[in-house]
Every structure is written in C-alpha cells, then in structure tokens.
Design a protein around this motif. Structure first.
Motif, PDB file in Angstrom:
ATOM      1  N   ARG A 113      -2.644   9.196  -1.508  1.00 55.90           N
ATOM      2  CA  ARG A 113      -3.607   8.561  -0.594  1.00 55.90           C
ATOM      3  C   ARG A 113      -4.711   7.845  -1.349  1.00 55.90           C
ATOM      4  N   ALA A 114      -5.128   8.383  -2.483  1.00 49.00           N
ATOM      5  CA  ALA A 114      -6.171   7.699  -3.249  1.00 49.00           C
ATOM      6  C   ALA A 114      -5.689   6.326  -3.705  1.00 49.00           C
ATOM      7  N   ALA A 115      -4.440   6.255  -4.180  1.00 55.32           N
ATOM      8  CA  ALA A 115      -3.882   4.965  -4.594  1.00 55.32           C
ATOM      9  C   ALA A 115      -3.764   4.017  -3.408  1.00 55.32           C
ATOM     10  N   GLU A 116      -3.229   4.517  -2.310  1.00 54.02           N
ATOM     11  CA  GLU A 116      -3.057   3.692  -1.116  1.00 54.02           C
ATOM     12  C   GLU A 116      -4.400   3.218  -0.563  1.00 54.02           C
ATOM     13  N   SER A 117      -5.384   4.118  -0.537  1.00 57.82           N
ATOM     14  CA  SER A 117      -6.702   3.768  -0.009  1.00 57.82           C
ATOM     15  C   SER A 117      -7.343   2.635  -0.799  1.00 57.82           C
ATOM     16  N   GLY A 118      -7.180   2.676  -2.127  1.00 57.06           N
ATOM     17  CA  GLY A 118      -7.740   1.615  -2.950  1.00 57.06           C
ATOM     18  C   GLY A 118      -7.101   0.265  -2.681  1.00 57.06           C
TER      19      GLY A 118
ATOM     20  N   ALA B 148       0.828  -1.212   0.000  1.00 58.54           N
ATOM     21  CA  ALA B 148       0.000   0.000   0.000  1.00 58.54           C
ATOM     22  C   ALA B 148       0.859   1.257   0.000  1.00 58.54           C
ATOM     23  N   ARG B 149       1.972   1.233   0.764  1.00 58.70           N
ATOM     24  CA  ARG B 149       2.826   2.406   0.790  1.00 58.70           C
ATOM     25  C   ARG B 149       3.628   2.552  -0.508  1.00 58.70           C
ATOM     26  N   LYS B 150       3.905   1.454  -1.202  1.00 59.49           N
ATOM     27  CA  LYS B 150       4.509   1.569  -2.532  1.00 59.49           C
ATOM     28  C   LYS B 150       3.560   2.313  -3.463  1.00 59.49           C
ATOM     29  N   ALA B 151       2.269   1.978  -3.386  1.00 59.14           N
ATOM     30  CA  ALA B 151       1.268   2.679  -4.197  1.00 59.14           C
ATOM     31  C   ALA B 151       1.205   4.146  -3.817  1.00 59.14           C
ATOM     32  N   PHE B 152       1.286   4.431  -2.525  1.00 64.61           N
ATOM     33  CA  PHE B 152       1.299   5.813  -2.026  1.00 64.61           C
ATOM     34  C   PHE B 152       2.457   6.585  -2.649  1.00 64.61           C
ATOM     35  N   TYR B 153       3.639   6.005  -2.594  1.00 57.20           N
ATOM     36  CA  TYR B 153       4.845   6.663  -3.104  1.00 57.20           C
ATOM     37  C   TYR B 153       4.740   6.932  -4.596  1.00 57.20           C
ATOM     38  N   LEU B 154       4.378   5.920  -5.360  1.00 55.64           N
ATOM     39  CA  LEU B 154       4.310   6.061  -6.812  1.00 55.64           C
ATOM     40  C   LEU B 154       3.164   6.988  -7.219  1.00 55.64           C
TER      41      LEU B 154
ATOM     42  N   SER C  22     -12.878   8.513   0.711  1.00 58.42           N
ATOM     43  CA  SER C  22     -12.745   9.600  -0.254  1.00 58.42           C
ATOM     44  C   SER C  22     -12.549  10.949   0.434  1.00 58.42           C
ATOM     45  N   SER C  23     -11.601  11.712  -0.076  1.00 61.88           N
ATOM     46  CA  SER C  23     -11.316  13.037   0.489  1.00 61.88           C
ATOM     47  C   SER C  23     -10.482  13.816  -0.516  1.00 61.88           C
ATOM     48  N   GLY C  24     -10.145  15.046  -0.169  1.00 60.00           N
ATOM     49  CA  GLY C  24      -9.281  15.851  -1.035  1.00 60.00           C
ATOM     50  C   GLY C  24      -9.901  17.196  -1.382  1.00 60.00           C
ATOM     51  N   LEU C  25      -9.529  18.229  -0.648  1.00 62.46           N
ATOM     52  CA  LEU C  25     -10.118  19.559  -0.799  1.00 62.46           C
ATOM     53  C   LEU C  25      -9.200  20.508  -1.568  1.00 62.46           C
TER      54      LEU C  25
ATOM     55  N   ASN D 211     -11.673  15.955  -7.703  1.00 64.26           N
ATOM     56  CA  ASN D 211     -12.269  14.713  -8.190  1.00 64.26           C
ATOM     57  C   ASN D 211     -11.294  13.542  -8.223  1.00 64.26           C
ATOM     58  N   THR D 212     -10.045  13.803  -8.596  1.00 58.80           N
ATOM     59  CA  THR D 212      -9.059  12.726  -8.651  1.00 58.80           C
ATOM     60  C   THR D 212      -8.900  12.077  -7.288  1.00 58.80           C
ATOM     61  N   SER D 213      -8.927  12.888  -6.261  1.00 58.58           N
ATOM     62  CA  SER D 213      -8.734  12.400  -4.899  1.00 58.58           C
ATOM     63  C   SER D 213      -9.967  11.700  -4.352  1.00 58.58           C
ATOM     64  N   THR D 214     -11.149  12.214  -4.694  1.00 58.63           N
ATOM     65  CA  THR D 214     -12.379  11.625  -4.167  1.00 58.63           C
ATOM     66  C   THR D 214     -12.837  10.401  -4.948  1.00 58.63           C
ATOM     67  N   CYS D 215     -12.629  10.423  -6.262  1.00 57.81           N
ATOM     68  CA  CYS D 215     -13.093   9.317  -7.109  1.00 57.81           C
ATOM     69  C   CYS D 215     -11.987   8.295  -7.393  1.00 57.81           C
ATOM     70  N   GLY D 216     -10.745   8.730  -7.239  1.00 54.12           N
ATOM     71  CA  GLY D 216      -9.623   7.847  -7.497  1.00 54.12           C
ATOM     72  C   GLY D 216      -9.625   6.569  -6.685  1.00 54.12           C
ATOM     73  N   PRO D 217      -9.981   6.606  -5.380  1.00 54.14           N
ATOM     74  CA  PRO D 217      -9.967   5.356  -4.615  1.00 54.14           C
ATOM     75  C   PRO D 217     -10.851   4.260  -5.211  1.00 54.14           C
TER      76      PRO D 217
END
Length: 444
Positions: A190-195, A59-65, A170-173, A135-141
């Motif tokens: 965070r969207a990548a990691e959350s997914g 998950a943290r690899k996804a976060f980093y990338l 979902s978040s991201g303001l 939207n990328t942050s809220t819908c990305g997960p």
C-alpha cells in the motif's frame, strides 16, 4: 515555506554521480531479488490474485511488487529511519518506468530521490513512533511519491502536493505481529501504491497539504510523540541516504541481525560444546519487536531473538529453513536458555548503530563473548557487490527463475546505468509467470 517544500528543494539540488547510480543499481538488484524470490510463497499467490501484474494499472503493479519485496524479510534497511525503503520506493518507480517506457538512468535517479525522501522523513519521526507505527508503511509513501514525481517530471509545487497526499495516506500498525498476521506485506504494497496515486493525482492538479508533516493536524501531531522536524533537512551535503542503507544477509527481522552475527562467530568458538545459558543484550526497539521466547510459526520465529540466536549458535548459519517447523521444534530446549535484556550502552547508540552483545556459558563453565557495533551488511560492515549478486542469484533461483535467466536478469539490472529501457527487462512477465506453489510459509 514548509518542510516538504524544503525537502523537495534539497533533493533536487543534490548532485548525482555515476558512482551514485551504480550504488542505486545494486539496491535495485537486491530488492528485485527479494521480490522474485518470494514468488512460490502463499502470500505471493494471494497478492497476484488481487493484483495480477499483466491485468492491472500502474498503481496496482506497484502494490504487487511492493508486497512481494517484503515477504522474505531480506529487503534492505535504513538504520536511522528504521525503514525498508527499497521495498516501497523501487516497486513504485519500477511500475511507472515500465508503463511509461522510461530509461534506466531516469529510473535510478528517481530511486535515489525516493530513498532520500523516505529516509529523511523516517529519521524525523522520533523513537516513540516505532512502538506503534511501522515506519516503512508510514514514511514509505513519501519516498514512493517523490520517486514517481521525478519520473513524471513534476515541478516543485506539484511534488509538494504529491507529498501532502502521500502523507495523508500514511498508515501501518504493529498489531499484526501479535497474531502473526500477514499485514506487513500489505504495508509495503500500500505504501508503494499510495505514492504512485499521490503523484499521478498531483500531475492532474490535485492539491495536497504542504504542511502535512509539521501542521497543527499533520503527520507529527497525529503519529509522532517525539518528532525531530529538523532531521528532514539536516546535512544536505551528506551522501545520498541510499548509500547509508544496509543490506540484509539473513531472512529475518533486521533487529535480530547484530545478535545473529555475534552468535555465528561464537558457534565456531564453542565447537559443539553443550550450552548452559545465553545472555543477549540489545536496544529497546529490538526488545519491543523481537522478544518472543515461544515462536509458533515461521513468521514469529523471524521476529524472535531467542530463536534466531539459538539456531545461529547451534547451526552456525541462518537461512529460510531455520524457521520451518522442524527447526522450531529442534530449538525448543535451546530457546529456553536464551535471556534477552536491555543493554544501556547499546540502547544509547541506537538508531545510529544497531548493536548487540551475546554471552554464552557452557555446561563445563567456559564463557564466550561477542559484541557487534554494526551488523553484517551495514555501511560500516558492508557486503560486497559479489556477495550481493550471489544473494540475488540464490533468491531468484529459489523463486523459480532458471539459472540462465537469473544471470541475464542480474546483468541487465546492473546495466541500467547504461540507460537501457526498464521495460526491456521483462520483470513483470517473470513475476507474472510464477511457478507452482512450493512452500506456504507465512514469511514476513
């Protein structure tokens, strides 16, 4: 039934052709070029400190990338959903495929599915969502979770659980933009990691709300004043959403690109003649995000219609150097000549079309006009595979990758269609061995 269950069935019933997989490999190349090209930046250094790829979990690899992919503002953009799906879906899928030693074909299929989920949910949120939420942050997960669910082989029920738990994260303001803060990179990270986390939990039987979108206290109720729920499942026979995603040729907010495209064309017509005034007509979302007449750092300059149009008219190009201190100082007087306004006809066509009009009046009284219905890199005005490869090569080399390694990596990424193992590309080894810091621009 629920929207997430209907979406799961729709995606899994869509046929995948060899051509679809080839398209997916091109978008993977674009995203990874953006990520590795950002390695010398200060935000990349910070991300590596928090999530060193050689020492962290999947998950943290996804976060980093995911964080890396969004730094240079060169990652792809899906117009209807106003999302950057590549910088969320591909990092999540890559991290899982890498750590589970999966092949290229399974990875590319997961990328197609993840884009579909992200973009369909993004298209359903309505225009008002974007005025506060990224939207990328809220819908990305949703997209990241679906891609990972495919790679883990989750059944439909567990995939719905994964989507439910992705949505509740979902978040991201947009508030970060007012201060030029770095939060936008955190959004994709965070969207990548959350997914990833959502699907890993679902695999273990961790349940999530199946009505996360349309429920009384769900995503639409909390975040979307004017949702379009039917968009989630509309047109199941259409091409994959990935194919309708735009590639960015310039390193700044996509909302500035139609105007940049027109301004570069006018640069050649004006031929150095002194400019008296410039009018830019755009759609409401572009003005909400990019009406910034006095950008004070590289970050805000990348979100300034005034700066991007002024420098495109002056130089006939826009690149990373267009946003540094020297460029911003050089454009102080030129930016004051640029007036941006809402153009009703262009606004009415948004988000299906991201357009702009640029009118230039010179000191001698001559008048020049350019209009763009679709910006360079849109599906209706696409970049070629050769142009995309060159973009990736330029970014990789700028990020510290040798020319030989860059060429090998480009060939290997495009060769994922031959089902070579994702791990064999050594991407995290490349990303983990970043060169010394070259510049500290706070790109966004």
């Amino acid at each position: 039934m629920s929207l997430t269950r209907d979406l799961t069935r729709l995606i899994r019933e869509k046929p995948v052709t060899d051509c679809d997989l080839e398209w997916a490999s091109l978008f993977v190349l674009d995203t990874l070029g953006c990520a590795l090209g950002a390695l010398p930046t200060e935000p990349a250094r910070m991300l590596k400190v928090v999530a060193p790829p050689a020492q962290t979990d999947t998950a943290r690899k996804a976060f980093y990338l995911g964080g890396l992919a969004h730094i240079l503002e060169m990652d792809d953009l899906h117009r209807d959903s106003v999302t950057h799906p590549g910088s969320v879906v591909i990092p999540a899928a890559w991290a899982v495929a890498h750590d589970h030693d999966l092949g290229g074909e399974a990875f590319l299929r997961a990328v197609l599915a993840g884009y579909e989920a992200c973009c369909r949910v993004g298209t359903s949120v309505g225009k008002k969502h974007y005025r506060v939420w990224h939207n990328t942050s809220t819908c990305g997960p949703f997209g990241a979770a679906f891609a990972v669910a495919e790679l883990l082989g989750l059944d439909d029920t567990r995939t719905v659980w994964a989507l439910g738990n992705a949505g509740t994260q979902s978040s991201g303001l947009w508030e970060f933009l007012a201060e030029g803060a770095m939060s936008k990179h955190l959004h994709t990270a965070r969207a990548a990691e959350s997914g990833v986390i959502a699907s890993f939990l679902a695999k273990e039987g961790f349940t999530g709300a199946q009505n996360i979108l349309e429920g009384e206290k769900g995503f639409y109720a909390g975040l979307c004043p004017d949702p379009i729920p039917e968009a989630v499942t509309a047109g199941p026979e259409r091409a994959w959403q990935l194919i309708n995603t735009s590639i960015k040729p310039w390193p700044c907010c996509r909302h500035t690109h139609p105007a940049i495209d027109g301004a570069i064309a006018l640069h050649n017509e004006i031929a150095g003649e002194a400019i008296a005034r410039v009018h830019v007509g755009a759609y409401r979302a572009a003005l909400d995000v990019c009406d910034r007449p006095i950008p004070e750092d590289p970050y805000s300059a990348k979100f300034s219609l005034q700066h991007t149009v002024a420098i495109a008219l002056a130089d006939g190009r826009v690149d990373q150097a267009s946003f540094d201190a020297d460029a911003r100082q050089r454009m102080v007087g030129e930016r004051k000549k640029v007036r941006v306004e809402l153009a009703p006809s262009i606004d009415a066509a948004y988000p299906e079309s991201w357009g702009a009009e640029v009118i230039v009046e010179t000191a001698s009284g001559r008048r020049f006009f350019a209009a763009r219905h679709d910006a360079k890199g849109d599906p209706d005005n696409p970049v070629t595979a050769a142009e995309l490869s060159q973009k990736a090569r330029t970014q990789l080399v700028a990020g510290g990758t040798s020319q030989a390694r860059a060429d090998d990596l480009i060939g290997a990424i495009l060769g994922l269609t031959d089902n070579c193992p994702v791990r064999s590309l050594g991407l995290f080894e490349t990303a983990g061995d970043a060169p010394p810091q070259v510049h500290a621009a706070r790109s966004a």
